[in-house]
Scaffold this motif. Structure first.
Motif: not given
Lengths: 491, 491
Positions: B69-72, B74-76, B82, B86, B91-92, B117-120
């Motif tokens: 999982f990657i915290p949302k 992080f993608f920004s 992104v 992303a 999305i979890v 949210e977490y991104i797979v």
């Protein structure tokens, strides 16, 4: 030199955590409960994987890969399973992000909501049995002997590196059989593989046995387990093998036509070990100076450190060392020659002690003169100067000695910490004073089991396979008991 | 015998799908866009993994594991990244299910909503660079040469087994360096490893080159690629190696103190290949009868089929066959003796042809009399009766021949389907009539590249590393061009 680790006597839990971090095995990540397995830790895990994978293949299994996601409804199909697994889990509800209208970062797109949510697999019985449905028609399609290496996620609230993490790596075997007997035999075979791996490779003695109904895998008719004893007197469940009966076949309607042309439900097993084994490995052997690794699983089995002041000394030492490296490698021994000039020998000694390299050789100018080498073993922390002549053969047998010695040491510890107790008050007292495994009579009821757990935090780790028949009385209820079972507090 | 596959001429896409299913390589799962990799397909992937992993280790890399999982947020942090990754993702949002109050199954617990949210992971640059931040202080900590074997998820709308799936398996290398030059060298080294693997192991010729800015990995300064040509004249990008500059180091504030004591940002690369390679392998060599596998990656290299009517014949054949099995195994050749009496030889012949086993031996009563064996090779579909005496050595060299032959065949196909074109109308015509690779002049602008893509669906696959300098004019704009670039329609 200052100690880098908290000592075990001071705080076993803190010692463990320090060791995992300082030996570069793993660390916590920015994601709640998820760990990063660092290269050194992963190298040990890879070795474990390779050996286990070979053992699975020798017993007729093949690998496959199934989806990470499981539709939510699948979990409702096996009643016991949903209660055990689907509650604390990672749930995927959406499939798109979009730019935040405020211009800052990204937000979840509310228009991209899944019709049915997906669960990130906590274990794969449901998705696999839903797949097997299409693979199995006739007895000719059986058995299916499949294993999967995968990551799984269970939303644990209190996590500890390797021992309990939200995401962990594991293997899960899922087999399908035409008869109950064959499935039970498979369950036992795989427990045997795990026990063999634990004892022969990890040098970790284990007790094999049955779980009680309370402690069974959710959906299993019978769970077999291997239980190891850690140095703080707590048990660690190290691998489990489940006889699932026809539960999943019925839940997913998986039937086959038998030799007589009749339709029957398929019989199932599942079995798994995980990166938790890393925790077991660390806690079984390591000491206040750092990791102690069994030579068979050590990424580096031998390290050679040159001791020198002048560069010309180094070049002579290197000549000897590089010859040694070649000879050791030809024996299949993994060896590292550390001639890094940015670090002093003392630093290197401490580092390799911390990292559990089983054998350390040091070569200095005097050794060159005398034709010797200093050999230090990690398990006993002893040193000996030996003739260079014939050293490779000695190192080979030394590695075997270390493997045997640490097993014996762990076995002795377990023997000393396995107590037969017949009185409940004595049990409670010894549990606090000494810890370890306790062999006690139990009346076979969940009520008694739960009462003991509530009052002492000890659980029945297993009903050992080799427990002799011995008439006795339950230490709590006084009711009759046919054999002793294994109690302990546990991880 | 009825053909089990659609022919390639009838429909290449259908042929491919039929083949993947019928050869038991993979199948679609109940989870949207996710595949099940079946044991036979996984056995090939395992062989690829093992070889690649050895190659990575030989070039100094180690494995590690980072969170799924990657915290949302992080993608920004990396702007280009992104947009590229992303957006379409899993999305979890929640971490608990609870029993449905209606008593039917389980529902998402609205009280268990994640704060962030977490991104797979669709790729792991962000979580890894967030981790490297803590691993790197000084130039002494560099380089970091880490690889990860993992599953990743990209929410693809139109999926095809192996070629484009929502979840796929891959490896992703993520390296950190103290200088730009070293990072660029790493990018090139790893492209070389991929090209070597593709050609020497997969028997698949590839063109190595640079991606244009439009086709680069999101966040990279330079993307290197290997491009292979499939039998339908379409290109397949088979592996990429990215020079990331300091983009991720800046996004995650990863700096180091250099030898002069100054603080600098770290230089990065990433590189990966995935289960997509399975698609490339299948499409490069296979024919209307089934899979054709390079011997170096075939799970079973040789199969032996007994031809008999009476049981006493079988026992004599088995004696010869089992001796052969032992001899072949001692040469490191994987061999299967198929004496299953539930299947006829004709069925077995078709089955092993479908599954691409490189060499098939058949032994019947007449062979026993004559001291011969029938040897069939899968690539040419030819048979020859050979003396049993000395057969193992001949099989060993036959496997080498097959490996070379299928590479040559693929290379010949590519040579015949690589066309130099200077006229845009001719380009469009040949693209439809013949397909393949086209070497054309291009003015270096995104506008022209996009115009060509919009009008023809062809893209610039790469600017080949070995493209000679050749002054010319862009086939569309007529503007000057220093060298030809590689165009094709692609997967």
């Amino acid at each position: 030199m200052a100690k880098v680790l908290t000592s075990r006597s001071e705080s076993y839990a803190q010692w463990y955590n320090d060791l995992v971090l300082k030996a570069d095995l793993a660390e916590n990540s920015s994601v709640r409960g998820c760990m990063v397995i660092k290269p050194y830790g992963y190298a040990i895990w890879e070795k474990m994987q390779r050996v286990l994978d070979d053992m699975f293949k020798e017993t007729g299994h093949v690998n496959a890969y199934f989806p990470l996601f499981i539709p939510k409804s699948f979990f409702s199909k096996e009643a016991a399973h949903v209660d055990g697994f689907a509650k604390e889990c990672a749930i995927v509800t959406h499939y798109r992000l979009k730019n935040d209208p405020d211009g800052k970062g990204v937000i979840v797109d509310p228009d991209a909501k899944l019709e049915e949510e997906y669960i990130v697999r906590p274990t794969s019985e449901t998705i696999i049995w839903n797949t097997y449905k299409n693979w199995i028609q006739s007895y000719r399609d059986l058995p299916i002997l499949v294993n999967q290496w995968a990551n799984v996620v269970r939303w644990e609230m209190r996590t500890r590196l390797f021992l309990r993490t939200a995401e962990f790596l594991w293997q899960e075997g899922h087999t399908a059989h035409s008869t109950k007997e064959e499935a039970i035999k498979e369950t036992e075979t795989m427990l045997g593989v795990y026990a063999n791996f634990a004892e022969q490779w990890m040098a970790m003695p284990v007790v094999q046995g049955y779980k009680t109904a309370n402690e069974r895998f959710a959906g299993a008719l019978e769970t077999l387990t291997i239980e190891a004893l850690m140095q703080d007197g707590k048990a660690l469940q190290s691998g489990t093998s489940h006889f699932l009966g026809q539960n999943f076949a019925k839940a997913f309607d998986v039937t086959f036509t038998n030799k007589e042309g009749k339709i029957e439900h398929v019989w199932a097993t599942s079995w798994g070990v995980s990166t938790r084994l890393m925790g077991a490995l660390i806690m079984t052997h390591s000491d206040d100076n750092g990791l102690v690794l069994p030579p068979k699983l050590a990424p580096t089995q031998v390290v050679i450190v040159p001791i020198y002041k002048k560069d010309e000394e180094l070049s002579k030492i290197s000549e000897v060392a590089e010859k040694l490296v070649t000879e050791l490698k030809s024996l299949g021994i993994s060896v590292k020659y550390d001639d890094d000039d940015k670090r002093k020998p003392g630093w290197k000694f401490a580092e390799y002690e911390l990292k559990g390299v089983p054998v350390r050789l040091a070569i200095g100018p005097r050794d060159l003169e005398n034709g010797t080498v200093e050999v230090a073993r990690r398990d006993t922390l002893t040193k000996e100067v030996m003739p260079l002549e014939g050293i490779t053969g000695k190192i080979e047998s030394l590695l075997n000695d270390i493997q045997e010695n640490i097993f014996k040491k762990a076995l002795d510890y377990r023997t000393e910490h396995t107590t037969k107790v017949d009185d409940y008050e004595e049990f409670k007292q010894l549990l606090d004073d000494k810890g370890g495994f306790f062999l006690c009579h139990w009346d076979g009821t969940s009520e008694t089991e739960e009462k003991i757990k509530a009052e002492t935090k000890a659980t029945i780790r297993c009903i050992p396979l080799d427990a002799p028949n011995e008439e006795g009385k339950c230490m709590v209820s006084g009711k009759p008991s046919p054999k002793r079972v294994l109690f302990a507090r546990s991880y």
